[in-house]
Design an enzyme around this catalytic site. Structure first.
Site, PDB file in Angstrom:
ATOM      1  N   SER A  13       0.819  -1.221   0.000  1.00  0.00           N
ATOM      2  CA  SER A  13       0.000   0.000   0.000  1.00  0.00           C
ATOM      3  C   SER A  13       0.850   1.267   0.000  1.00  0.00           C
ATOM      4  CB  SER A  13      -0.912   0.020   1.219  1.00  0.00           C
ATOM      5  OG  SER A  13      -1.604  -1.188   1.304  1.00  0.00           O
ATOM      6  N   GLY A  14       1.853   1.332   0.877  1.00  0.00           N
ATOM      7  CA  GLY A  14       2.655   2.551   0.996  1.00  0.00           C
ATOM      8  C   GLY A  14       3.517   2.788  -0.229  1.00  0.00           C
ATOM      9  N   CYS A  41      -1.631  -6.272   2.936  1.00  0.00           N
ATOM     10  CA  CYS A  41      -3.051  -5.966   3.148  1.00  0.00           C
ATOM     11  C   CYS A  41      -3.927  -6.619   2.098  1.00  0.00           C
ATOM     12  CB  CYS A  41      -3.247  -4.453   3.152  1.00  0.00           C
ATOM     13  SG  CYS A  41      -4.984  -4.003   3.256  1.00  0.00           S
ATOM     14  N   CYS A  46      -5.518  -7.707   5.454  1.00  0.00           N
ATOM     15  CA  CYS A  46      -6.829  -7.093   5.709  1.00  0.00           C
ATOM     16  C   CYS A  46      -7.938  -7.577   4.783  1.00  0.00           C
ATOM     17  CB  CYS A  46      -6.750  -5.582   5.546  1.00  0.00           C
ATOM     18  SG  CYS A  46      -5.170  -4.850   5.892  1.00  0.00           S
ATOM     19  N   LYS A  49      -8.721 -11.396   4.827  1.00  0.00           N
ATOM     20  CA  LYS A  49      -9.187 -11.645   6.204  1.00  0.00           C
ATOM     21  C   LYS A  49     -10.643 -11.205   6.371  1.00  0.00           C
ATOM     22  CE  LYS A  49      -9.315  -8.522   8.758  1.00  0.00           C
ATOM     23  NZ  LYS A  49      -8.222  -7.847   9.426  1.00  0.00           N
ATOM     24  N   TYR A 175      -4.486  -8.145  17.235  1.00  0.00           N
ATOM     25  CA  TYR A 175      -5.490  -8.047  16.169  1.00  0.00           C
ATOM     26  C   TYR A 175      -5.671  -9.398  15.450  1.00  0.00           C
ATOM     27  CZ  TYR A 175      -5.161  -2.845  15.834  1.00  0.00           C
ATOM     28  OH  TYR A 175      -5.200  -1.495  16.044  1.00  0.00           O
ATOM     29  N   GLU A 179      -8.939 -11.986  15.508  1.00  0.00           N
ATOM     30  CA  GLU A 179      -9.700 -12.046  14.254  1.00  0.00           C
ATOM     31  C   GLU A 179      -9.787 -13.497  13.753  1.00  0.00           C
ATOM     32  OE1 GLU A 179      -8.942  -7.498  12.628  1.00  0.00           O
ATOM     33  OE2 GLU A 179      -7.720  -9.084  11.792  1.00  0.00           O
ATOM     34  N   ARG A 202      -3.953  -6.004  24.442  1.00  0.00           N
ATOM     35  CA  ARG A 202      -3.222  -5.033  25.263  1.00  0.00           C
ATOM     36  C   ARG A 202      -3.182  -3.690  24.534  1.00  0.00           C
ATOM     37  NH1 ARG A 202       2.185  -3.994  25.591  1.00  0.00           N
ATOM     38  NH2 ARG A 202       2.773  -5.775  24.291  1.00  0.00           N
ATOM     39  N   THR A 309      -2.588  -0.223   7.175  1.00  0.00           N
ATOM     40  CA  THR A 309      -2.533   0.112   5.752  1.00  0.00           C
ATOM     41  C   THR A 309      -2.782   1.599   5.469  1.00  0.00           C
ATOM     42  OG1 THR A 309      -3.203  -2.088   5.201  1.00  0.00           O
ATOM     43  CG2 THR A 309      -3.556  -0.427   3.499  1.00  0.00           C
ATOM     44  N   HIS A 434     -32.400   7.556  14.122  1.00  0.00           N
ATOM     45  CA  HIS A 434     -33.194   6.588  14.877  1.00  0.00           C
ATOM     46  C   HIS A 434     -33.991   5.680  13.962  1.00  0.00           C
ATOM     47  CE1 HIS A 434     -35.113   5.125  18.477  1.00  0.00           C
ATOM     48  NE2 HIS A 434     -36.269   5.200  17.848  1.00  0.00           N
ATOM     49  N   GLU A 439     -26.666   6.032  17.206  1.00  0.00           N
ATOM     50  CA  GLU A 439     -27.256   7.200  17.861  1.00  0.00           C
ATOM     51  C   GLU A 439     -26.892   7.264  19.341  1.00  0.00           C
ATOM     52  OE1 GLU A 439     -31.585   7.326  18.326  1.00  0.00           O
ATOM     53  OE2 GLU A 439     -31.671   5.164  18.027  1.00  0.00           O
TER      54      GLU A 439
END
Ligand code: NDP
Length: 448
Positions: A13-14, A41, A46, A49, A175, A179, A202, A309, A434, A439
């Site tokens: 990505s970067g 990713c 990501c 996953k 993470y 997951e 943590r 990412t 609502h 909300e």
């Protein structure tokens, strides 16, 4: 030797963002990638996953639909269908990444890039001369050196298992661990989640961590805290016999270690340019993503700033605009929101209660815990929790956290408000939508 304004090492990505934007600003750019364009990713992180999380959550949806009048017959879950369809989509995305680079006029190379000196990059038998070099090689899974670790898999292999494991132990409390424990459990794998500490996740707000531990236990995950893997051995039928530090044993089909990721620098020959590393082996950079060498930069997980990412793309974009677009910009690492796609998911931005109490003299917290409307007709006992953390002296909301359905979607909007400096008074004066879960963020009036 080909001469470039910018050579990017790493097509995640970067790196891809930086290459595209720099080329768009008129720079002559080359990029190299040793595996597949798209990076962790898109290829094995990501995106696949999240597809697996969707797959896994259908089980609960099918079950709940009965209370809404649906009668469904479920003939089990087919792992190979999911993997095949997921792989097709990943191939498509990989193609899109390559197309984006081609369209931007970037020279695309396939192979491992390494430094020859501060202005030269070698890729296979090619040598590229570079005015500037950007390192965006990401990270690789860390596996502790315990006896039998070769029988375990990391998050790289989990996306390509031939079969759905009937039983699995997931090790770690971050993470990836929560997951994948949720994914396995949802598709019917007998799942244990093993974490060495007192509570999973943590660094997240303590109430949210506690809440997730309760919910995943209710959903059937065997959560074992203060426990770890001592060793793994193969049984005669190629299953894994896992010995825990508490002395017990369990035989399972799959052991997944999700015990963190290390910056991927091994192949780069960084010493050829004298690039300085930090304590964890990360490339040290300043606010412009510049290393200790004037013309060499690094973005994304390899710098171990925030391993997400969108943070890597932000850093890559800011770098390209600053050095090739005549538009000086810094990546902003404050109030970066994130989500954990556990089941239920978590969305979070800003400080936890604990961090806020360390930083401010007077902190107010607001907590709401309830069953969402959708679940009220069903037997689903899942509960949602939302929290706002307020610096009482300035009235600013300094943290927002949620665990419950759509937490990631909801938290994106809340993150904009917090980034804009919203106060609790702003939240109070915003009219809720609502009926929705979101909300509740506008109606929390009673301090904890
Ligand atoms: P994390 O750093 O989040 O978690 C690593 C976990 O492994 C921690 O619970 C850690 O325990 C534990 N651990 C570390 N070493 C050992 C060991 N030797 N034995 C047992 N347990 C150990 O890493 P992940 O691998 O989960 O994810 C890597 C990064 O990828 C994340 O930090 C995140 O930035 C990113 N990511 C983001 C996602 C998202 O945005 N949804 C999804 C997946 C990854 P302890 O807490 O005690 O240190």
């Amino acid at each position: 030797m080909s001469k470039y304004d910018l050579v990017v090492i790493g097509g995640g990505s970067g790196g891809v963002r930086a290459a595209r934007i720099a080329a768009g600003h008129g720079a002559k750019v080359a990029i190299c990638e040793e595996y597949r364009y798209g990076g962790t990713c898109v290829i094995r992180g990501c995106v696949p996953k999240k597809m697996m999380v969707y797959a896994s959550h259908f089980a609960e949806e099918f079950h709940d639909s009965a209370s809404y009048g649906w009668s469904t017959t479920i003939n089990g879950f087919d792992w190979s269908t999911l993997i095949k369809n997921k792989d097709q989509e990943i191939d498509r995305l990989n193609g899109i990444y390559i197309k984006l680079l081609e369209n931007a006029g970037v020279d695309i190379l396939h192979g491992t890039g390494s430094l020859v000196d501060a202005n030269t990059v070698a890729v296979g038998n090619k040598t590229l001369s570079a005015d500037k070099i950007l390192i965006a090689t990401g990270g690789t899974p860390f596996m502790p050196e315990i006896p039998g670790i070769e029988h375990a898999i990391s998050s790289n292999e989990v996306f390509h298992l031939d079969e759905q494991p009937k039983s699995a132990i997931v090790v770690g409390g971050g993470y990836i661990a929560v997951e994948f424990a949720g994914i396995f459990n949802g598709i019917g794998t007998d799942t244990s989640l093993l974490y060495r500490g007192k509570q999973i996740l943590r660094g997240f707000d303590n109430d949210i961590r506690q809440h997730l531990a309760q919910e995943i236990t209710k959903k059937g995950i065997d959560l074992q805290l203060n426990n770890n893997v001592e060793s793994i051995a193969l049984t005669n039928d190629k299953r894994k016999r896992v010995t825990f530090t508490d002395g017990r044993e369990k035989v399972v089909d799959c052991v997944l270690f999700a015990t963190g990721r290390n910056p991927a620098t091994a192949a780069l020959a960084l010493d050829k340019a004298g690039i300085a590393l930090g304590r964890k082996g990360e490339i040290k950079v300043d606010q412009y993503s510049r290393t200790n060498i004037e013309n060499i930069f690094a973005v994304g997980d390899v710098t171990d700033r925030i391993a997400l990412t969108p943070v890597a793309t932000m850093e890559g974009h800011a770098f390209a605009d600053t050095f090739f677009g005549n538009n000086e910009r810094l990546a902003d690492h404050d109030n970066v929101p994130s989500a954990v796609f556990s089941q239920p998911p978590i969305g979070s931005v800003g400080l936890s209660t604990e961090e806020a109490r360390d930083r401010f003299d007077n902190v107010d917290t607001y907590t709401s815990e309830f069953r969402i409307l959708k679940h009220t007709l069903t037997e689903n006992t899942e509960r949602t929790m939302m929290k706002l953390i307020v610096d009482a002296d300035s009235d600013k909301v300094v943290g927002a956290h949620m665990i419950g359905p759509d937490a990631a979607e909801i938290m994106q909007g809340i993150a904009i408000a917090i980034k804009a400096g919203a106060t609790k008074t702003h939240f109070n004066s915003t009219v809720g939508i609502h009926p929705s879960t979101a909300e509740e963020f506008c109606t929390m009036r009673t301090k904890d």
